[in-house]
Design an enzyme around this catalytic site. Structure first.
Site, PDB file in Angstrom:
ATOM      1  N   CYS A   1      11.072 -13.422   9.146  1.00  0.00           N
ATOM      2  CA  CYS A   1      10.535 -14.777   9.266  1.00  0.00           C
ATOM      3  C   CYS A   1       9.391 -15.058   8.297  1.00  0.00           C
ATOM      4  CB  CYS A   1      10.098 -15.042  10.702  1.00  0.00           C
ATOM      5  SG  CYS A   1       8.989 -13.795  11.392  1.00  0.00           S
TER       6      CYS A   1
ATOM      7  N   HIS B   1       4.360 -19.682  10.277  1.00  0.00           N
ATOM      8  CA  HIS B   1       3.811 -18.647   9.395  1.00  0.00           C
ATOM      9  C   HIS B   1       3.402 -19.301   8.080  1.00  0.00           C
ATOM     10  CE1 HIS B   1       5.031 -15.731  12.223  1.00  0.00           C
ATOM     11  NE2 HIS B   1       5.963 -15.085  11.577  1.00  0.00           N
TER      12      HIS B   1
END
Lengths: 357, 357, 357, 357
Positions: C149, C241
């Site tokens: 991710c 993120h």
């Protein structure tokens, strides 16, 4: 159907932004005018706004030119996100000039002929507009308010319980920072902290609850006779107000009867058909650790009040928790639903989309 | 003065770590034995511990070798940070084997001959040790418990109000994550969230309060007759439990009398002389937005309960907020203060530092 | 069109839940089978799951009965949210048994004949399936992986820059807690904290980036020749993120050329027509303080990578920030987009909704 | 020993409060004068201050009457917590009037004859005071600055590495909110968020680092020749700045040599004897996930820089993380240490506590 032009007062503030976000692609209304401070006037909305919500402002509104607070404008329907002080004078002026004003400001919530409305709870209070127009000599204008954002989940949860005879009400809130607008709460005051005080909200919870649950008789709202006490605290979450509620009910119903009352609760016609009305005004969650602010605030696109933990209270008989999204159902979303109700009820001249359909 | 050897049960857990931190450089006690799970036995404390407090473990303790839960050990004084289940059997065994055990576990809080003590509140309850020893045939051993961490600020705030006749008590807590130990609360469950439920704590607040404020008569604690109801919620802060309290007082004192009662409140001799006793057990803050969890949890090195916002409550007459550090005064710090009280009261054989002085 | 039955492996975990949430009302796929641990097998999904996303699981899936990991099932398409260890054996078995498996697990990302795909970046790598089937004697089965991710926003931002000759790459991430699953990160470890380490992610960012930006030649992926270094940190946010990237570009383009490259970047046909493909794979934000994790993670329904702050870097020439939603585009959403690409490319037997239309 | 009277400029702001907190019970200095805005002048400190640190202001200072910014005062030593703009003129005036001014403001950090000092790093730069006094005709007055709070951990970590030949420096910060003062960062901007930009800090990190690591030759500081690039981000923590650092070292030392350099690093005499000097200016943590902002910011009472994760960097050779408390060592604490150094070095007329001892 031709959409109705609407104007947003206080369009660059945090609540004004939420109005603009919620009205993007609204089936009935179109934001054509954005009103800001005189300092912002003349700039495009994109230039003037410090957008504090997620993402970016809708493109159509971003390109609108901001008008000053004292400028005239044409939209028949006005949503006000003004702070209390400027709201005091300007909202009345605009209603007097023929605009229908749906306000989130607290300035006129306790004025006798201004309806303070949450549609599923007291839609009939909008009939005060007739009194209002008669009192003030207005023809097309009107001023309608919605409640404080922390009061909202309380009255939503209590309305279905009125049949049991609500006598006493004890409330302790845990409130998100967005209730204070922008810049609002300084991060140094709330990160990793809980503040046991929110200025002004305790009084509003104790009074607005009683007015909104009251009955409209002889052209005036008779406040309901509930002994109500509130404590308001601030917690480090962005959106969503949770209230821990204890309540005394005269009829002493079973727990299951109360849950049933919530599950069966619906707004009266035409409310369920309004575009911003959620399928369920309240939703009872049976998990022992719900409602939770982060996980349940967006239920029903932020328009549903989540309730949970109903159980006996040694002091008042019953207790539970109720949660709502404070800037959607507790602010801009409620004003919009009010305006939809006014439209469908014939209070906005020459605009009733439900007749057209 | 020769310091007394102490052992920590459950030394690697979150509360065990707090014991070790608070006992570093303690004037009377010295941690000589650390007891962990059988899995940790044989490792040094530094190897076995996942230190979750600030900084690093004290060097002396870091080098100690961990003993298993079933190993024997010598320290006359034992602090227990065991979870409830292992505490049930082991704590009684150790007291039976002659150790004085001061426990933070909930396992024995409601056992009739186990004193549940917060020194400033009910120091006299330690006399139950005499009953305990007689009942069980113990000579030097004893078992003394302290309260749940959320109960603590409540009883501290209520003790000075008993003179006014406390009748009813309504509590809504906002609790830090550290109360749940480690790993405890998953970050996905609490970041940006409020959870309206903390397993087990509501019952503890309603029962421990009544036992600890009760009177010791005829060798048994008579629970005080207060109708008490609690709601416990979890908020995203690390340390510090705040409780919103409403209370009914028979004597209907003035606000100023209540504040005066708090300001004059002190533990009885020899408590103010104990090394871990704060100068003020409770402190009333007059600012309208205090106590705040982050800013006030460390008052009195985490041993003082901060109180604020005393005002009328429409339901019960009076309301206010009380705040304590949950892992210092509400857990390890209270156990240590209890052990100091036991030392000064002659309950630890051949060790009374206050006589020596 | 008849929707394709899909099964979710690891359906009760955090990523499994995201698969179920994103597939609710998917136009092509319908979740018909949910696979959990053998412990959960036999329960309904509602009974077995501890739903950690917002709201509640979709009603249809809530009523499905969970199958155990070793049970057989029928769905031609399988999404795997398994942890690495159980994924190792089970995913290959299922592909061998004829299922098309789109996995978010890291177990097979570096297997030579397993395509590691982000459609807009390296859709052509799915041709490895032909090699894979030939190598392994499979006919209908296949195994396709998506990236870590945190790697995702990096390769998305770099793909349009390959034309300028990417030579060196320095990355520092600030990662949300949801990347670690549930219970994952303990709240005591991250509330009010930053942790300068995320186990395993630095290596993945350095290697996956090079494989995915590589070229498929002679039936094998030739890794791109970039010197890459990553530092991964954890911050107290729920989702999203952000990676601070410095990059050396051989061609030394103007800032405006780079922004143009991002703005013109699109996936190749048929990607823009896939149901889960965002309008813009990357979006450049010109405000100086964007992208921000909370405000920009949901752009393009969580499928768009937001980029900002492009400016000179004294060390490598250029630097900027890139942000993606880690459990949507960085995990379940990417697997679903991969499955859509496989469908549209004829790799799922007797199912190609784009031909039908 | 008679303590030296000190005055605090900007005493009611966030940094001013930290000065007052750190100087409470200081062995050499005593706060006798607090200078605020002209609006606050005449009030007691307790009345004027909105205390944003933990607990309450020290009682002695709470009772002092605030003087206006333009009032005269007597204290020989002045700590300035002024914002940049008012600092520009006022600090020079006060130094000209004979006060020794230790400032945390950025206004004069790049003035050639103003020493920019972190004692353990460049104590010798205080000799610039002689130049300063000669240039400006001052006798007892002086102006000494300390660095930006994010620059601080970088220069502290780099000083012991200068022996290896520092060539290039890449920095990515994760900064606490308290660096922005009060009200500073709005909570709506940072709760659950990361902001990839901190106004002004990147330039300061790139320039102050080079000046402070430079050498004093021929009455002027020759900046060190390092190619430095910084990215500054804001994270939702209260105190503590962490910087992810990559560095190119000409000598290519072993990892162990670098750690040894940090462990052996001490300030030169008399720095280790100064009251506010920590035992270790830097501390290397060998755990893989340290330093962490919440757990390590208070090491050495907030005066020690914690370093960890030293490992190879594919781009520049070495990388690691460094962390400091931004309002203690990075602001007020550093100014106080500077003042202690000036005292011990004879730069404060008729006050040298180290001679007296």
């Amino acid at each position: 159907m031709e959409k109705l032009s609407v104007a947003i007062l206080g369009a660059t503030g945090a609540v004004g932004q939420r109005f603009i976000q919620l009205l993007d692609n609204h089936p009935w209304f179109r934001v054509d005018e954005v009103i800001g401070s005189n300092r912002s006037a003349g700039k495009t909305y994109a230039e003037a706004v410090n957008w504090v919500l997620d993402g970016e402002p809708p493109q159509r509104v971003a390109e609108l030119t901001i008008k000053g607070l004292d400028d005239t404008f044409n939209s028949p329907l006005v949503f006000s996100a003004l702070p209390k002080e400027p709201a005091k004078e300007r909202e009345m002026q605009l209603a007097g000039a023929g605009h229908v004003v749906c306000t989130n400001a607290s300035a006129h919530r306790m004025v006798e002929d201004v309806p303070l409305v949450l549609p599923e709870v007291n839609a009939d209070h909008i009939q005060l507009i007739d009194i209002q127009r008669r009192n003030r000599g207005w023809t097309t204008g009107a001023l309608v308010a919605n409640s404080n954002c922390t009061t909202m989940p309380v009255i939503m949860a209590l309305k279905p319980l009125l049949q049991f005879g609500v006598r006493k009400l004890h409330m302790v809130s845990e409130q998100a920072i967005s209730g204070a607008g922008y810049p609002g709460v300084a991060s140094l005051d709330i990160l990793g902290n809980v503040v046991p005080y929110v200025s002004g909200d305790e009084h509003k919870m104790e009074t607005e609850t009683r007015r909104m649950l009251g009955t409209l008789d002889d052209d005036v709202v008779n406040w309901i006779d509930i002994v109500a006490g509130a404590t308001c605290t601030r917690v480090p979450v962005v959106d969503g107000h949770l209230v821990n509620i204890s309540v005394e009910l005269e009829a002493q119903p079973e727990i299951s009867e109360i849950i049933q009352a919530w599950e069966q609760f619906r707004g009266q016609a035409p409310i369920p058909e309004l575009p911003s009305a959620p399928e369920f005004p309240v939703k009872y969650l049976k998990e022992i650790d719900r409602p939770q602010i982060r996980r349940d605030k967006n239920t029903g696109k932020g328009m549903t009040t989540s309730i949970g933990r109903l159980r006996p209270c040694p002091i008042l008989g019953y207790k539970f928790a109720a949660l709502s999204h404070n800037t959607i159902r507790g602010a801009a979303g409620c004003s919009i639903l009010n305006a939809e109700l006014l439209s469908a009820s014939g209070y906005i001249q020459q605009f009733n989309p439900m007749l057209e359909n």
